[in-house]
Write a protein that holds these residues in place. Structure first.
Motif, PDB file in Angstrom:
ATOM      1  N   PHE A 208     -16.828 -59.552  15.842  1.00 46.77           N
ATOM      2  CA  PHE A 208     -18.183 -59.957  16.191  1.00 46.77           C
ATOM      3  C   PHE A 208     -18.636 -61.125  15.315  1.00 46.77           C
ATOM      4  CE2 PHE A 208     -18.032 -55.402  17.233  1.00 46.77           C
ATOM      5  CZ  PHE A 208     -18.467 -55.420  18.554  1.00 46.77           C
ATOM      6  N   ALA A 209     -19.544 -61.939  15.873  1.00 47.43           N
ATOM      7  CA  ALA A 209     -20.266 -62.951  15.105  1.00 47.43           C
ATOM      8  C   ALA A 209     -21.732 -62.545  15.095  1.00 47.43           C
ATOM      9  CB  ALA A 209     -20.100 -64.330  15.716  1.00 47.43           C
ATOM     10  N   LEU A 210     -22.345 -62.562  13.920  1.00 49.80           N
ATOM     11  CA  LEU A 210     -23.728 -62.131  13.764  1.00 49.80           C
ATOM     12  C   LEU A 210     -24.567 -63.297  13.285  1.00 49.80           C
ATOM     13  CD1 LEU A 210     -21.736 -59.611  13.080  1.00 49.80           C
ATOM     14  CD2 LEU A 210     -23.825 -58.523  12.285  1.00 49.80           C
ATOM     15  N   ALA A 211     -25.706 -63.504  13.940  1.00 50.02           N
ATOM     16  CA  ALA A 211     -26.593 -64.617  13.599  1.00 50.02           C
ATOM     17  C   ALA A 211     -27.971 -64.083  13.243  1.00 50.02           C
ATOM     18  CB  ALA A 211     -26.699 -65.595  14.767  1.00 50.02           C
ATOM     19  N   ALA A 212     -28.468 -64.465  12.053  1.00 47.19           N
ATOM     20  CA  ALA A 212     -29.832 -64.125  11.647  1.00 47.19           C
ATOM     21  C   ALA A 212     -30.775 -65.194  12.160  1.00 47.19           C
ATOM     22  CB  ALA A 212     -29.924 -64.022  10.131  1.00 47.19           C
ATOM     23  N   ASP A 213     -31.814 -64.773  12.879  1.00 50.37           N
ATOM     24  CA  ASP A 213     -32.811 -65.713  13.388  1.00 50.37           C
ATOM     25  C   ASP A 213     -34.152 -65.419  12.735  1.00 50.37           C
ATOM     26  OD1 ASP A 213     -34.822 -67.058  15.089  1.00 50.37           O
ATOM     27  OD2 ASP A 213     -33.075 -67.565  16.311  1.00 50.37           O
ATOM     28  N   LEU A 214     -34.579 -66.332  11.852  1.00 52.64           N
ATOM     29  CA  LEU A 214     -35.822 -66.151  11.115  1.00 52.64           C
ATOM     30  C   LEU A 214     -37.036 -66.179  12.036  1.00 52.64           C
ATOM     31  CD1 LEU A 214     -36.709 -67.745   7.719  1.00 52.64           C
ATOM     32  CD2 LEU A 214     -38.303 -67.983   9.600  1.00 52.64           C
ATOM     33  N   GLY A 215     -36.961 -66.925  13.126  1.00 51.60           N
ATOM     34  CA  GLY A 215     -38.108 -67.075  14.013  1.00 51.60           C
ATOM     35  C   GLY A 215     -38.345 -65.903  14.930  1.00 51.60           C
ATOM     36  N   THR A 216     -37.302 -65.130  15.240  1.00 52.49           N
ATOM     37  CA  THR A 216     -37.435 -64.048  16.215  1.00 52.49           C
ATOM     38  C   THR A 216     -37.275 -62.670  15.602  1.00 52.49           C
ATOM     39  OG1 THR A 216     -35.075 -64.084  16.785  1.00 52.49           O
ATOM     40  CG2 THR A 216     -36.524 -65.560  18.018  1.00 52.49           C
ATOM     41  N   ASP A 217     -37.100 -62.604  14.273  1.00 49.77           N
ATOM     42  CA  ASP A 217     -36.939 -61.330  13.573  1.00 49.77           C
ATOM     43  C   ASP A 217     -35.794 -60.506  14.153  1.00 49.77           C
ATOM     44  OD1 ASP A 217     -39.095 -61.670  11.731  1.00 49.77           O
ATOM     45  OD2 ASP A 217     -40.508 -61.167  13.325  1.00 49.77           O
ATOM     46  N   ALA A 218     -34.660 -61.154  14.375  1.00 55.20           N
ATOM     47  CA  ALA A 218     -33.550 -60.457  15.015  1.00 55.20           C
ATOM     48  C   ALA A 218     -32.211 -60.879  14.434  1.00 55.20           C
ATOM     49  CB  ALA A 218     -33.554 -60.715  16.511  1.00 55.20           C
ATOM     50  N   ILE A 219     -31.247 -59.980  14.522  1.00 56.20           N
ATOM     51  CA  ILE A 219     -29.845 -60.289  14.287  1.00 56.20           C
ATOM     52  C   ILE A 219     -29.171 -60.280  15.657  1.00 56.20           C
ATOM     53  CG2 ILE A 219     -27.722 -59.693  13.075  1.00 56.20           C
ATOM     54  CD1 ILE A 219     -30.142 -60.316  11.258  1.00 56.20           C
ATOM     55  N   GLU A 220     -28.791 -61.470  16.109  1.00 58.08           N
ATOM     56  CA  GLU A 220     -28.089 -61.583  17.386  1.00 58.08           C
ATOM     57  C   GLU A 220     -26.604 -61.293  17.148  1.00 58.08           C
ATOM     58  OE1 GLU A 220     -29.741 -61.910  20.037  1.00 58.08           O
ATOM     59  OE2 GLU A 220     -31.655 -62.790  19.375  1.00 58.08           O
ATOM     60  N   VAL A 221     -26.016 -60.498  18.040  1.00 64.51           N
ATOM     61  CA  VAL A 221     -24.622 -60.099  17.881  1.00 64.51           C
ATOM     62  C   VAL A 221     -23.820 -60.588  19.088  1.00 64.51           C
ATOM     63  CG1 VAL A 221     -23.024 -58.170  17.555  1.00 64.51           C
ATOM     64  CG2 VAL A 221     -25.341 -58.055  16.587  1.00 64.51           C
ATOM     65  N   TYR A 222     -22.742 -61.312  18.807  1.00 65.19           N
ATOM     66  CA  TYR A 222     -21.864 -61.832  19.854  1.00 65.19           C
ATOM     67  C   TYR A 222     -20.449 -61.320  19.624  1.00 65.19           C
ATOM     68  CZ  TYR A 222     -25.738 -65.121  20.044  1.00 65.19           C
ATOM     69  OH  TYR A 222     -26.996 -65.669  20.107  1.00 65.19           O
ATOM     70  N   ARG A 223     -19.752 -61.013  20.699  1.00 69.01           N
ATOM     71  CA  ARG A 223     -18.320 -60.769  20.568  1.00 69.01           C
ATOM     72  C   ARG A 223     -17.655 -62.117  20.318  1.00 69.01           C
ATOM     73  NH1 ARG A 223     -17.129 -55.633  21.632  1.00 69.01           N
ATOM     74  NH2 ARG A 223     -18.664 -54.422  22.814  1.00 69.01           N
ATOM     75  N   TYR A 224     -16.731 -62.136  19.363  1.00 67.15           N
ATOM     76  CA  TYR A 224     -16.144 -63.407  18.958  1.00 67.15           C
ATOM     77  C   TYR A 224     -14.701 -63.518  19.428  1.00 67.15           C
ATOM     78  CZ  TYR A 224     -14.714 -67.397  16.169  1.00 67.15           C
ATOM     79  OH  TYR A 224     -14.238 -68.625  15.777  1.00 67.15           O
TER      80      TYR A 224
END
Length: 400
Positions: A208-224
């Motif tokens: 997985f690739a995990l992205a922290a988004d400061l603007g949306t208060d979320a950790i987006e998770v993608y299969r890598y």
């Protein structure tokens, strides 16, 4: 009239406000002539450290290199090794033969984007030779990391609110293999009017690739997809943080079973259980990054886990401290055991040396890097007294 460097920064207390609105139409600059290779080669008693900086409105000219004594944490031989604009975040390939920098611009080749610059690194001398640069595909890129194979880099564009993946080879970075635009907003109208991708990492297993988004208060998770450098949708794996938290950086425990997230806007550290097949679990713990009684504005910046897994560190801008957390072996519970003054103003990125014996802190506003000894038993820090002067240092990367 273009605002000054400090005016942009103070307007929103956001790292992206350092970006020059006019920027450069193209980078087009080669590596800075370095000292001869023999003089640059660190001895067996030193670690090699690269420093990313802000150049706009400062005395810095790009990427610097220095040496750190393995026994004392002292600094030596600071030199400019690559001249380029605002190389605010750096990453080294697993084989240490490539170094990439995101140039934190908001305009590149007439478009709303920053840049990604790739260098070949001489593994003996540490010298950098520029290979190429290309658009980051979004404004103000602020984070870049190699995947485990070293074939691709993943980057986050703060102003663009998106993440992208690029292959990296002998000629530098190629055309993007993945691009995902985030959407949404948060309750903080000044900092969260839209998405602001701040960090993207591949998990220890490479699934997985995990992205922290400061603007949306979320950790987006993608299969890598490592072979193709693709970010694929994942169903139901997205993790939400508290409204207004502002997730900034992510770090895994050495065993891969815990994920830590530092939140810039509410000064908290969050621990999640992590599983190789299902990614992020329910929040295990939320704990403040400030000492009792702390007042005034504070904006945590960076996050690292000690190689032992027994301590977690967070830098606090405003308080100008490093917060030290112990990790209970049986439960994984965090406890704030120390907040120590960093010896400078606005501590951004910091780094543990490869042995875990020293922690170095880059101070953006006071133009100094300070050194701390790490207690092997407790993880607590103590100043060594060593300092290095580099203009506007914001990212530290050991080559080992």
């Amino acid at each position: 009239m273009k605002p000054t460097h400090s005016q942009r920064r103070d307007a929103r207390l956001s790292r992206r406000d350092f970006v020059g609105a006019s920027a450069l139409a193209a980078l087009g600059v080669a590596s800075w002539p370095a000292r001869d290779a023999e003089a640059m080669t660190p001895g067996a008693d030193s670690w090699e450290l690269y420093v990313g900086t802000y150049t706009n409105g400062t005395a810095s000219r790009g990427i610097y290199r220095l040496e750190v004594n393995k026994a004392t944490g002292a600094f030596a031989n600071v030199s400019l090794v690559a001249e380029c604009p605002d190389p605010s975040y750096l990453a080294l390939s697993p084989d240490r033969r490539r170094l990439v920098a995101v140039n934190e611009l908001v305009s590149y080749e007439g478009k709303g984007a920053g840049a990604l610059t790739t260098y070949a690194r001489d593994v003996r001398s540490g010298a950098l030779t520029r290979l190429n640069e290309r658009s980051s595909l979004g404004g103000a890129p602020c984070y870049v990391a190699f995947d485990h194979a070293g074939q691709h880099v993943l980057l986050a564009n703060y102003v663009g609110g998106n993440v992208a993946v690029f292959p990296v080879g002998d000629q530098g970075a190629g055309e993007s293999t993945a691009f995902v635009q985030h959407a949404g907003a948060g309750p903080n109208r000044t900092r969260q009017a839209g998405p602001h991708a701040h960090c993207i990492v591949v998990d220890p297993r490479g699934a997985f690739a995990l992205a922290a988004d400061l603007g949306t208060d979320a950790i987006e998770v993608y299969r890598y997809d490592a072979a193709g450098g693709r970010l694929l949708p994942s169903q139901g794996l997205r993790a939400a943080l508290a409204p207004g938290a502002g997730p900034r950086h992510l770090a895994f425990a050495p065993d891969g079973r815990s994920l830590y997230v530092v939140n810039e806007l509410d000064s908290t550290l969050v621990a999640f259980p992590y599983r190789a097949t299902t990614a992020i679990g329910a929040q295990r713990q939320v704990i403040g990054t400030r000492h009792a009684g702390a007042t005034g504005n504070n904006f945590p910046a960076d996050l690292h886990v000690h190689p032992s897994g027994r301590a977690v560190y967070v830098s606090n801008r405003g308080d100008n401290t490093i917060a030290v957390f112990s990790v209970a072996a049986a439960t994984g519970k965090l406890a704030l055991v120390q907040t120590i003054a960093t010896g400078g103003d606005w501590p951004r990125n910091f780094a543990l040396d490869p042995s875990g014996r020293f922690l170095l802190v880059a101070h953006q506003r006071s133009h100094v890097i300070t050194s701390f000894a790490v207690d092997a038993a407790t993880g607590r820090l103590a100043r060594t007294g060593a300092e290095a002067n580099v203009s506007s240092p914001v990212c530290l990367r050991f080559s080992a």
